[in-house]
Design a protein around this motif. Sequence first.
Motif, short mmCIF file in Angstrom:
data_model
loop_
_atom_site.label_atom_id
_atom_site.label_comp_id
_atom_site.label_asym_id
_atom_site.label_seq_id
_atom_site.Cartn_x
_atom_site.Cartn_y
_atom_site.Cartn_z
N MET A 1 23.10 48.42 39.13
CA MET A 1 23.55 47.19 39.79
C MET A 1 24.23 47.53 41.11
SD MET A 1 25.12 44.41 37.20
CE MET A 1 24.02 44.42 35.80
N ALA A 2 23.89 46.81 42.14
CA ALA A 2 24.46 47.10 43.46
C ALA A 2 25.49 46.05 43.84
CB ALA A 2 23.34 47.20 44.49
N LEU A 3 26.23 45.58 42.86
CA LEU A 3 27.33 44.65 43.18
C LEU A 3 28.46 44.80 42.18
CD1 LEU A 3 27.44 42.06 41.01
CD2 LEU A 3 25.57 41.22 42.39
N ARG A 4 29.63 44.31 42.61
CA ARG A 4 30.78 44.23 41.70
C ARG A 4 31.30 42.81 41.77
NH1 ARG A 4 33.89 48.26 43.82
NH2 ARG A 4 35.56 46.83 44.35
N PHE A 5 31.58 42.21 40.62
CA PHE A 5 32.05 40.83 40.58
C PHE A 5 33.36 40.80 39.82
CE2 PHE A 5 32.06 36.47 38.79
CZ PHE A 5 31.93 35.75 39.97
N GLU A 6 34.46 40.60 40.57
CA GLU A 6 35.79 40.60 39.93
C GLU A 6 36.41 39.22 40.03
OE1 GLU A 6 37.92 44.49 41.46
OE2 GLU A 6 36.39 43.78 42.86
N VAL A 7 36.65 38.61 38.90
CA VAL A 7 37.27 37.28 38.89
C VAL A 7 38.76 37.46 39.17
CG1 VAL A 7 37.75 35.23 37.51
CG2 VAL A 7 35.53 36.35 37.32
N LEU A 8 39.25 36.77 40.23
CA LEU A 8 40.65 36.92 40.65
C LEU A 8 41.52 35.79 40.12
CD1 LEU A 8 39.98 37.82 44.41
CD2 LEU A 8 40.27 39.39 42.49
N GLY A 9 40.87 34.67 39.78
CA GLY A 9 41.63 33.53 39.28
C GLY A 9 40.71 32.51 38.67
N ARG A 10 41.27 31.70 37.76
CA ARG A 10 40.47 30.65 37.11
C ARG A 10 41.28 29.39 37.02
NH1 ARG A 10 36.34 33.03 34.15
NH2 ARG A 10 36.72 35.24 33.79
N SER A 348 42.94 27.93 46.45
CA SER A 348 43.57 26.98 45.53
C SER A 348 43.36 27.41 44.07
CB SER A 348 43.06 25.56 45.77
OG SER A 348 41.72 25.42 45.37
N ILE A 349 42.23 28.03 43.77
CA ILE A 349 42.00 28.51 42.39
C ILE A 349 42.91 29.72 42.12
CG2 ILE A 349 40.33 29.49 40.76
CD1 ILE A 349 38.13 27.91 42.39
N VAL A 350 42.95 30.65 43.08
CA VAL A 350 43.79 31.85 42.89
C VAL A 350 45.25 31.47 42.73
CG1 VAL A 350 44.64 33.96 44.02
CG2 VAL A 350 42.20 33.44 44.05
N GLU A 351 45.69 30.45 43.53
CA GLU A 351 47.10 30.09 43.53
C GLU A 351 47.46 29.01 42.49
OE1 GLU A 351 47.76 29.17 47.67
OE2 GLU A 351 47.04 31.18 48.23
#
Length: 370
Positions: A1-10, A348-351
Motif C-alpha cells: 500500500m502506498a498510503l497511510r490513513f490516520e484518523v485524527l478526530g471523530r 471542527s471535527i478535530v476540535e
Amino acid sequence: MALRFEVLGRFNRARAAQLTLPHFACQTPLFMPVGTQGTIKGLTTDQLEEIGCQIILGNTYHLALRPTSELIDELGGLHKFMNWPRALLTDSGGFQMVSLLHLADITEKGVTFQSPVDGKPMLLTPEESIQIQNRIGADIIMALDDVVRTTITGPRIEEAMYRTLRWVDRCIAAHKRPHDQNLFGIVQGGLDPVLRDICVRGLVDRNLPGYAIGGLAGGEDKDSFWRVVAQCTAALPEDKPRYVMGVGYPLDIVVCSALGADMYDCVYPTRTARFGTALVPEGVLKLKHNAMVNDTRPIDPTCACMVCKNYTRAYIHCLVTKDAMGSQLLSYHNLYYMLQLSRNLHSSIVEGRFPEFVCDFLQKMFPKGD
Ligand code: GUN
Ligand code: ZN
C-alpha cells in the motif's frame, strides 16, 4: 500500500484524518478540484498551492487522447509535466466516456467508443485503463467501472455491479506500480441496497488501499443519494479512505462528511465560475446580475482569498463573459471557498465542534429555515 490513513478526530460517524500519499500528506475531509486536461482552467499551479489545494483530479480519458499517456510517461509523469508537486488522482476513463459520448458501448471486454480525434472505434479495457494510469503516475488511480445512471432500473444495474467486481480483479492483476500508486475500487449498484451491499463486501474482500462510492450525483433525489452514501460508509473499513465521486455542492460535502466520507471531486466550482456564479456562505452570488454594476463590496466580505481582498463585485461583473480574467478570478474564489470548507470541516471535527460548525453552515445557507 502506498498510503497511510490516520484518523485524527471523530464526531459520531464524521472523521478528520491525515491521508499521506507519495507526493503529499493531505488533510480530510478533502475536496479535489478537477483538472481534466492536466490543468485547472485559468489557474496556475502556484495559485493552486497558494489556496491550499492538496490534490488534483485528472481524467485518464482526456489525457490519453491528448497529449497521450506515452508522451506523459516519456516526459517524466504528469506531476512533472504539469508542474504540480502535490498529490494527483486519475479517474479510470469509463465514466467520462459514458457521460460525454453517448456512442459508448459497454461489453465484458471493456468500453468501446468512437475516437473524438479520428472517429475510429476504440476499446478501453480494464488492463488498458490501468496501463495508462500507471504511465500517468498519479498517487491514486481508479479501477475501471461499469457505470449506469442511478435513474434507470432493472437488470442492467445488477449486470454493471457484477461486471465492476470482475473488472476490479483485472485491474488489480494489471497494476504494475502498487508500491507508489494506490488503486481504489468503486462501489456500484445503483440505488439498490442489496446490490450495494454485495459490491461493498466484494471490494472489501479485495483489500484495496481505498474505496470510492460511484454512480451517484446523476439526477437521483437527495434522499436516495444520502441513503446510499450512509449505507456504503457504514460498511467500508474504518481505517481506509472513502471517496464519493462527482460530489459536489457544498451542502452535499457537509452531509456526506457527517456520514463518514472523506474525499470529493466536482467540476461545479470551476464550471459555475465560468457562468458568472460565485460560491458564498449564503449560497450563490450571480455576478452577471445588474445589481452588481456599482457594487463596490468584495464577492464575500468574510472571505480571505486574494480575489476578495483585491477586487469588487462591480469589476468582476464588468469582466464576466467578456474577458477570461472574469472566470479566472471567480474560479480562484470558488476553489478557495471549497478548500476552506474542507479545512473548516477538518478542524471542527478535530476540535470537537463539528455540530456547531454544521449548524452555523446551515443557518447561513438557509436563514429562514427553509
Ligand atoms: N465520477 C463520478 N461518478 C463516477 C463513477 O461512478 N465512476 C467513475 N469512474 N467516475 C465517476
Ligand atoms: Zn474570496
